[in-house]
Motif scaffolding. Structure first.
Motif, PDB file in Angstrom:
ATOM      1  N   ALA A 185       0.968  -1.292   0.072  1.00  0.00           N
ATOM      2  CA  ALA A 185      -0.012   0.014  -0.150  1.00  0.00           C
ATOM      3  C   ALA A 185       0.796   1.274  -0.029  1.00  0.00           C
ATOM      4  O   ALA A 185       0.417   2.441  -0.368  1.00  0.00           O
ATOM      5  CB  ALA A 185      -0.856   0.056   1.440  1.00  0.00           C
ATOM      6  N   TYR A 186       2.229   1.179   0.444  1.00  0.00           N
ATOM      7  CA  TYR A 186       3.022   2.349   0.575  1.00  0.00           C
ATOM      8  C   TYR A 186       3.596   2.731  -0.651  1.00  0.00           C
ATOM      9  O   TYR A 186       4.397   4.016  -0.669  1.00  0.00           O
ATOM     10  CB  TYR A 186       3.871   2.196   1.620  1.00  0.00           C
ATOM     11  N   ASP A 187       3.813   1.914  -1.766  1.00  0.00           N
ATOM     12  CA  ASP A 187       4.244   2.344  -3.129  1.00  0.00           C
ATOM     13  C   ASP A 187       3.911   1.429  -4.119  1.00  0.00           C
ATOM     14  O   ASP A 187       4.131   0.412  -4.244  1.00  0.00           O
ATOM     15  CB  ASP A 187       5.832   2.350  -2.948  1.00  0.00           C
ATOM     16  N   ILE A 188       2.791   2.106  -4.646  1.00  0.00           N
ATOM     17  CA  ILE A 188       2.134   1.045  -6.022  1.00  0.00           C
ATOM     18  C   ILE A 188       2.587   1.373  -7.246  1.00  0.00           C
ATOM     19  O   ILE A 188       2.108   2.080  -7.948  1.00  0.00           O
ATOM     20  CB  ILE A 188       0.563   1.491  -5.775  1.00  0.00           C
ATOM     21  N   THR A 189       4.022   0.810  -7.324  1.00  0.00           N
ATOM     22  CA  THR A 189       4.456   1.068  -8.722  1.00  0.00           C
ATOM     23  C   THR A 189       5.153  -0.260  -8.884  1.00  0.00           C
ATOM     24  O   THR A 189       6.462  -0.468  -8.670  1.00  0.00           O
ATOM     25  CB  THR A 189       5.618   2.326  -8.502  1.00  0.00           C
ATOM     26  N   PRO A 190       4.549  -1.117  -9.426  1.00  0.00           N
ATOM     27  CA  PRO A 190       5.157  -2.589  -9.660  1.00  0.00           C
ATOM     28  C   PRO A 190       6.374  -2.433 -10.671  1.00  0.00           C
ATOM     29  O   PRO A 190       7.259  -3.259 -10.628  1.00  0.00           O
ATOM     30  CB  PRO A 190       3.996  -3.248 -10.612  1.00  0.00           C
ATOM     31  N   ASN A 191       6.310  -1.322 -11.509  1.00  0.00           N
ATOM     32  CA  ASN A 191       7.553  -1.385 -12.644  1.00  0.00           C
ATOM     33  C   ASN A 191       7.728   0.178 -12.698  1.00  0.00           C
ATOM     34  O   ASN A 191       6.841   0.661 -13.396  1.00  0.00           O
ATOM     35  CB  ASN A 191       7.379  -2.075 -13.702  1.00  0.00           C
TER      36      ASN A 191
END
Lengths: 413, 268
Positions: A70-76
């Motif tokens: 939830a704290y960094d939704i940047t999968p790539n």
């Protein structure tokens, strides 16, 4: 000094008492906490703030990779990276695209990272800084299913493959232990010569810092604790090692993330940003249990013994789930205030620790988009121009910054 | 009664001398091989009692010994581990010896028996991992918080055996080293089962020809006792015993009952 804007994508609508009800920010249930409006505002807000940062005169924009959290939704990070690369090129903005980055310890497709970074270098017009994080333990080991003991071996092998794939004139077969490719011949290649600047994020492990120096790359202290708390002891050791290895103590070798927030006055800054920053720490790194950072096998036995035997005060880093704004500010984890206050504190800590690249984190947690925009604008207008000149008089050359497309490249016939 | 001074360690070069296997040895009598669980190896009361009548050989998974933690890097996958174990046991003249495997070690014992049918003696499995059912997923011990381990491993987390396992040394350095060693042992064994403890044993398990005893705790929270029936069904002629009111670390929680079952099954 170079000052870039560091951006993550925390879910912006977690309940205020999130940390009371959820054991970890890397395991909460999506459908219980998130909805379409919230996730849309989160991802769009992140992109809009990055673009604003690029347009506002920052020397660069920085993105990271974290899955299933939830704290960094940047999968790539190559996804927002592509958006920003195109912005830099089409708007002719001379800023670096700093990827901190795709994780070679975590991936099962190392060659894809070589290709993605090369493509980003082309798309941005030679403005890529290629960052190579090992990957956090919960992310590499739990999310990606990499056995802890294989994380570092995969990182080393993947990095070797990437460098060969970028440089090779002839296609080659790669018989790695973790990856095998019958035919390596990637298109495109990076456009910077001989390659984009190489930055290695870490948390201060002496072995990592030594290899960064040997590689003549830049070291990034990737932490939310800031220059002063995060760097305590670590930068002293780094500069000692630098001297031992006979390398120039060039401040541009070092970058560090620093949470900052700027308003008209100190009081107003504290009032406007303080609660959001406090919540950001509580709901972000403060909500990741210790054992998620240390999955079995991730830290070698000797390192683990050293960590567990350390008897010193673990400091504020062990209390991020409950630290108050005042504690965070007093310790220096956050630098918040009027433009003059932020300038002075930032210059002082960077001067003391010999930091040549600051990655300013201006949005955090559930901070509203408008407030983040205000901080970005005020920082870029009233802090950035003043601190940028630092180290210029000292005459160091920044050899870890993008060069753009070489002039010799010419035009397409 | 044997004492710790009776323990010796055999260092057996394997894999064309690339690697040393470390085998802890204790006791007297006919040889018996014990393959340890994911958290490493200890001479627990069960093994102490067994070593009264048997010479217990306990090969450590490479890396698990704090004397040689990097050895894990020299074993690439489960197949290589099985070969290393077999080479070490053969070098010690243990072909024909009975095998006991607990949890992770149970999976490894199955792999040895399936890869080398007829090479070893009887097979005893304590709640082995290695099979997977979507309707009864194996608990994720790697993601388990340290404070939740007693309830994961014992039916009664307050029992004496649980307290013995989780009581750490008072000395801070020794305490740190104990936690580090157990964590690293889990890291080493995880290399062969992470992230899902299914490496295809279900496709090889039919090759096991040794007389087999499967023991399970009815209240096993790590791997459900429904797997007792799975192993029993897939290993021809296997006998299955399920202990009521008992968790995963069954030979510790129900030491006497387990000993009695093992003695009766192995004979002698």
């Amino acid at each position: 000094m170079k000052v870039a804007m560091f951006q993550q994508a925390p879910y912006r609508f977690l309940p205020a008492d999130f940390e009371q009800h959820y054991a970890a920010c890397v395991t909460p249930r999506y459908r219980e906490l998130a909805d379409t409006a919230g996730i849309t505002a989160t991802i769009h807000g992140m992109l809009d703030e990055l673009v604003l940062g690029a347009r506002s005169g920052f020397d660069g924009v920085v993105m990271t990779e974290h899955a299933q959290a939830a704290y960094d939704i940047t999968p790539n990070p190559s996804l927002p990276g592509a958006v920003l690369a195109n912005t830099l090129r089409t708007e002719d903005i001379d800023a670096a695209l700093i990827m901190l980055g795709r994780s070679l310890g975590k991936t099962r497709e190392p060659l894809k990272i070589a290709e993605e970074y090369a493509m980003l270098d082309v798309m941005s017009g030679g403005r890529l800084i290629a960052g190579f994080p090992v990957g956090l333990s919960y992310d590499a080991n739990i999310n990606q299913g990499i056995p802890g003991v294989d994380t570092r071996g995969r990182f080393r092998e993947g990095y070797e493959l990437l460098r060969r794939a970028w440089a090779a004139d002839e296609p080659f077969a790669f018989n790695g232990r973790y990856a095998q490719y019958a035919h390596v011949n990637i298109w495109p290649r990076p456009v910077q010569e001989p390659h984009p600047p190489l930055w290695f994020p870490g948390s201060g492990n002496p072995g990592t810092m030594a290899s960064v120096l040997d590689e003549d790359a830049a070291f990034v202290l990737l932490t939310w604790l800031g220059v002063q708390v995060g760097g305590q002891g670590i930068f002293d050791r780094f500069w000692e090692m630098c001297e031992e290895k006979g390398k120039e103590a060039n401040p541009y070798r070092v970058a560090v993330v620093q949470v900052c927030a700027v308003a008209e006055t100190d009081e107003r800054a504290e009032r406007e940003y303080g609660p959001w920053l406090e919540r950001g720490f509580h709901h972000g790194l403060g909500s990741i249990p210790h054992h998620f950072f240390l999955q079995p096998g991730y830290v070698p036995l000797r390192g683990l013994q050293g960590m567990l035997r350390a008897t010193g005060d673990p400091g504020i880093g062990a209390r991020l789930h409950e630290a108050t704004f005042a504690e965070l500010a007093d310790a220096g984890c956050v630098i918040v205030g009027s433009p003059a206050t932020v300038r002075e504190r930032l210059e002082a800590v960077c001067r003391e620790m010999r930091v040549g690249n600051v990655l300013a984190m201006l949005h955090m947690g559930e901070m509203p988009h408008e407030l983040a925009e205000k901080s970005i604008r005020m920082f870029s207008e009233e802090v950035l121009p003043h601190v940028r000149g630092m180290w210029e008089r000292d005459g160091y050359e920044h050899r870890w910054w993008p060069t753009g497309i070489p002039e010799t490249a010419g035009a397409v016939a | 009664m044997a004492t710790v001074t009776d323990v010796r360690e055999e260092i057996v070069p394997v894999a064309d001398d690339r690697l040393d296997m470390r085998v802890q040895v204790r006791g007297s009598g006919p040889p018996l091989v014990f393959l340890h669980p994911a958290g490493g190896f200890a001479w627990d009361p069960f093994l102490e009692a067994l070593s009264e009548e048997r010479t217990v050989y306990a090969p450590l998974v490479p890396g698990v010994s704090p004397a040689d933690p990097d050895a894990i890097d020299d074993v690439r996958d489960l197949f290589e581990l099985v070969l290393c174990e077999q080479e070490a046991l053969s070098a010690l003249g243990l072909e024909g010896a009975d095998l006991i495997g607990a949890s992770f070690g149970g999976m490894l014992a199955c792999e040895l028996q399936a890869t080398f049918p007829g090479m070893f003696g009887k097979l005893v499995l304590f709640a082995p991992i290695g099979l997977w059912r979507d309707d009864a997923p194996v608990a994720n011990w790697m993601m388990t918080a340290p404070e939740d381990f007693p309830a994961l491993l014992f039916g009664d987390p307050g029992c004496e055996a649980a307290q013995a396992m989780f009581t750490l040394p008072d000395d801070p350095a020794a305490r740190a080293d104990a936690i580090a060693a157990a964590t690293w042992a889990m890291g080493c064994t995880a290399k062969f089962v992470w992230p899902v403890p299914d490496r295809g044993l279900d496709r090889r398990i039919h090759r096991i020809s040794a007389p087999t005893l499967v023991i399970w705790g009815r209240d096993d929270a790590l791997i459900s006792s429904v797997y007792a029936e799975e192993f029993g069904r897939r290993i021809k002629g296997a006998r299955v015993e399920v202990l009521d009111g008992c968790g995963h670390a069954l030979h510790l929680e129900r030491e006497q009952e387990t000993l009695a079952l093992v003695r009766a099954f192995l004979g002698g």
